[in-house]
Design an enzyme around this catalytic site. Structure first.
Site, PDB file in Angstrom:
ATOM      1  CD  GLU A  32      -6.353   5.745  -5.592  1.00 52.85           C
ATOM      2  OE1 GLU A  32      -7.377   6.433  -5.658  1.00 52.85           O
ATOM      3  OE2 GLU A  32      -6.366   4.527  -5.412  1.00 52.85           O
ATOM      4  CG  HIS A  59      -0.940   9.988   0.626  1.00 52.96           C
ATOM      5  ND1 HIS A  59      -1.086   9.823   1.990  1.00 52.96           N
ATOM      6  CD2 HIS A  59      -2.060   9.458   0.074  1.00 52.96           C
ATOM      7  CE1 HIS A  59      -2.239   9.228   2.232  1.00 52.96           C
ATOM      8  NE2 HIS A  59      -2.840   8.998   1.096  1.00 52.96           N
ATOM      9  CG  ASP A  73      -1.611   7.091  -4.360  1.00 54.31           C
ATOM     10  OD1 ASP A  73      -1.865   5.931  -4.703  1.00 54.31           O
ATOM     11  OD2 ASP A  73      -2.038   7.604  -3.312  1.00 54.31           O
ATOM     12  CD  GLU A  88      -2.188   2.550  -3.317  1.00 56.77           C
ATOM     13  OE1 GLU A  88      -3.299   3.072  -3.485  1.00 56.77           O
ATOM     14  OE2 GLU A  88      -1.766   2.186  -2.206  1.00 56.77           O
ATOM     15  CG  HIS A 114      -1.705   1.247   1.432  1.00 62.18           C
ATOM     16  ND1 HIS A 114      -1.403   2.190   2.393  1.00 62.18           N
ATOM     17  CD2 HIS A 114      -2.791   1.712   0.771  1.00 62.18           C
ATOM     18  CE1 HIS A 114      -2.286   3.177   2.326  1.00 62.18           C
ATOM     19  NE2 HIS A 114      -3.132   2.914   1.354  1.00 62.18           N
ATOM     20  CG  ASN A 115      -0.407   5.050   0.056  1.00 64.92           C
ATOM     21  OD1 ASN A 115      -1.104   4.786  -0.932  1.00 64.92           O
ATOM     22  ND2 ASN A 115      -0.825   5.878   0.999  1.00 64.92           N
TER      23      ASN A 115
END
Length: 600
Positions: free
Chosen positions: A212, A178, A166, A164, A134-135
């Protein structure tokens, strides 16, 4: 002054003096020739000095439970580990050779056969647990921490198979960070270059990029161009064999060395194929609000704790406030660039509405991302439907946004119900990541672990709290014999340690347990326990076992010294060494535990 205890003697040497060869041998034997090994060796040696191949074979069968071992097995061990030529030529083993064998990977608590890919890799993608981050770009917290390419490098080197990314509009090119925070930014292009370099360094199996995507159509096109130009043949941009009417996902084996894009998609795969020879730059389509929700929007998990309030306690609560969070939609439309959309083949992001909706409308190549809070509620209220859902569709779980410090939830609860992508913050060490690392040691650490058959069968009646006929109880006995060169405690005034060992089982609720040893006072070098621990594990296919060593500073205060976690089904039987890892997950050689494992 250096003081070293050797048996009953103490060797004192000034640091400027030269240690003689005899002194060096004495130090070596004191550290390496452990009495536990010597006792085992002498119990099978005919004269206490030499172990013939026949006696070594008896040791392998009787003590290590290697029932398939034969003379060739014993000879192979002798040839590999015996350092003395004359002894090796006589098909014998000296004590030094025996020590080297006992300290090798062959005598690790982790089955050496599981250190390579051994599972069936020809099943559909949704039949596997997939190591997921995640991230991935963050190195610390979610609000002000740095974004760095090392996040991708380190995750890939650990065998992670779902990263991931973003993506947000930059001045001239897409940036990765983020959104709506103070985290630093890195160019999307740089991220893809790193991914191109390290994608298949630790695993040959497919890598999934979970985009994302918050970019404008123009910068989405820049993303697509970047993916194509940098990844080249690695990028999967067409269905395998041109199959557009698929009823099941392809396998990891069929997708080896391919990068898959996980993102929103306009239309069907067939429509994408019809445009394959066209230049779609400048072509944009809108998708409705119910299809446009991203990971950070498909539930209220990401609302900071200070803003989260119970709807029933707010004045003037809206009429739809009682609607489950995963069923709410945001009223908006999002523009998608066709050139990026057409790169999505087997991993189309689809908003989760309900299990019934998915059963009726969702295609096998569409997957859902569900926040941990909503997922936990669904696991309590609709567990059978949840498990049925994960037999058909890839389901990704992600941490709630209020975890600003990048803390993690326990992944075990979601593995228990078959969720394939249980995404964690890889940068945050602790128990959740130790379980993650332990689970994905299996199957050659390739990032894909085949789910148990009862979590792949769409007609299964298994639930974690009612295992029923799916229980295959394992009776597990572990004798904790000793420790070897454990790290000293940083909190101890004497720079020694009072080590205590906890053996913990993680799995279905009925199997969760922990047992602890007595304290070995002031002895981190070679503590002795010789204590027995017995476990009955109902669903060993889902269970992990964790050995954790701590220093008992006081009755209420302990310091972590090291741990090792592995799947129960990867346990080796017999006399085995348990390597210890630091808080950062690094191997702390030669620190280890010595145990005897037996199960049926």
């Amino acid at each position: 002054m250096v003081q070293i205890a050797i048996g009953e003697k103490t060797l004192d040497k000034h640091t400027e003096d030269i240690i003689s060869m005899d002194d060096f041998r004495a130090i070596y034997r004191a550290l390496v020739h452990r009495p536990e090994y010597e006792d085992l060796f002498k119990s099978y040696s005919t004269d206490g000095k030499i172990l013939p191949d026949g006696q070594l074979l008896k040791f392998l069968v009787k003590e290590q439970f290697q029932t398939e071992a034969d003379e060739a097995t014993a000879l192979e061990i002798i040839m590999k580990h015996e350092p003395i030529d004359e002894v090796r030529k006589k098909r014998q083993m000296s004590f030094e050779g025996f020590v080297r064998y006992m300290n090798s990977d062959e005598c690790s608590v982790f089955k050496i056969q599981h250190k390579t890919v051994y599972q069936d890799m020809t099943q559909p993608l949704c039949d596997y647990y997939i190591s997921s981050s995640h991230n991935t770009y963050l190195l610390s917290d979610q609000v002000m921490g740095p974004s760095h390419l090392w996040g991708y490098t380190s995750a890939l080197l650990k065998g992670c198979r779902c990263l991931e990314v973003d993506c947000w509009d930059g001045n001239n090119e897409p940036m990765v960070y983020h959104g709506h925070t103070l985290t630093s930014r890195i160019p999307f292009r740089s991220v893809i270059h790193v991914i191109d370099k390290y994608a298949f360094m630790s695993s040959a199996y497919p890598l999934i990029l979970s985009l994302e995507n918050h970019c404008s159509p123009k910068q989405q096109e820049a993303m697509a161009d970047c993916l194509k130009s940098i990844l080249g043949e690695k990028l999967l941009s067409l269905p395998l064999g041109g199959d557009v009417n698929m009823t099941r996902l392809p396998s990891p084996e069929a997708l080896k060395f391919k990068v898959l894009i996980k993102n929103k998609k306009v239309g069907t795969i067939e429509e994408s194929l019809m445009r394959v020879d066209e230049d779609c730059h400048g072509e944009v389509e809108e998708i409705s609000d119910s299809d446009a929700q991203s990971d950070d929007e498909d539930s209220d998990d990401t609302v900071p704790a200070r803003l989260a309030r119970s709807p029933s306690k707010r004045k003037g609560a809206s009429p739809h406030s009682s609607v489950p969070p995963h069923k709410r939609t945001k009223v908006r439309r999002v523009k998608i660039a066709l050139v990026l959309s057409d790169l999505v083949i087997y991993t189309k992001s689809q908003t989760f509405v309900s299990f019934d909706h998915s059963l009726q409308h969702q295609q096998c190549y569409e997957n859902n991302s569900i926040g941990e809070v909503v997922a936990r509620k669904l696991a309590k209220t609709s567990v059978k439907e949840f498990i049925s859902h994960t037999t058909r569709f890839i389901t990704r779980i992600f941490p709630k946004g209020s975890r600003a410090s990048s803390s993690n939830y326990s992944p075990q609860d979601f593995w228990n119900i078959g969720c394939q992508m249980v995404a964690l913050n890889f940068q945050t060490r602790g128990l959740p990541m130790e379980l993650q690392d332990g689970k994905f040691l299996d199957n050659g650490a390739c990032g894909y672990v085949l789910k148990p058959e009862f979590l792949r069968d769409c007609n299964t009646s298994f639930t974690p709290r009612n295992v029923g006929g799916y229980s295959k109880p394992m009776s597990l006995s572990i004798r904790l014999i000793s420790g070897h060169q454990l790290p000293p405690s940083s909190l101890s005034k004497t720079n020694k340690a009072d080590p205590i060992v906890q053996i913990e089982i993680y799995g279905v609720p009925e199997d969760q347990t922990r047992k602890k040893s007595s304290v070995a006072r002031s002895n981190a070098l070679c503590p002795k326990w010789n204590e027995m621990f017995n476990f009955t594990i109902q669903v060993p296919e889902l269970a992990l076992i964790r050995f954790c060593v701590e220093d008992e500073i006081s009755l209420v205060n302990r310091e972590f010294l090291g741990q090792y976690t592995l799947p129960v089904m990867c346990l080796n039987t017999g006399y085995r060494n348990v390597p210890l890892l630091s808080k950062d997950g690094a191997r702390m050689e030669p620190a280890s535990l010595f145990v005897h494992v037996w199960y049926y």
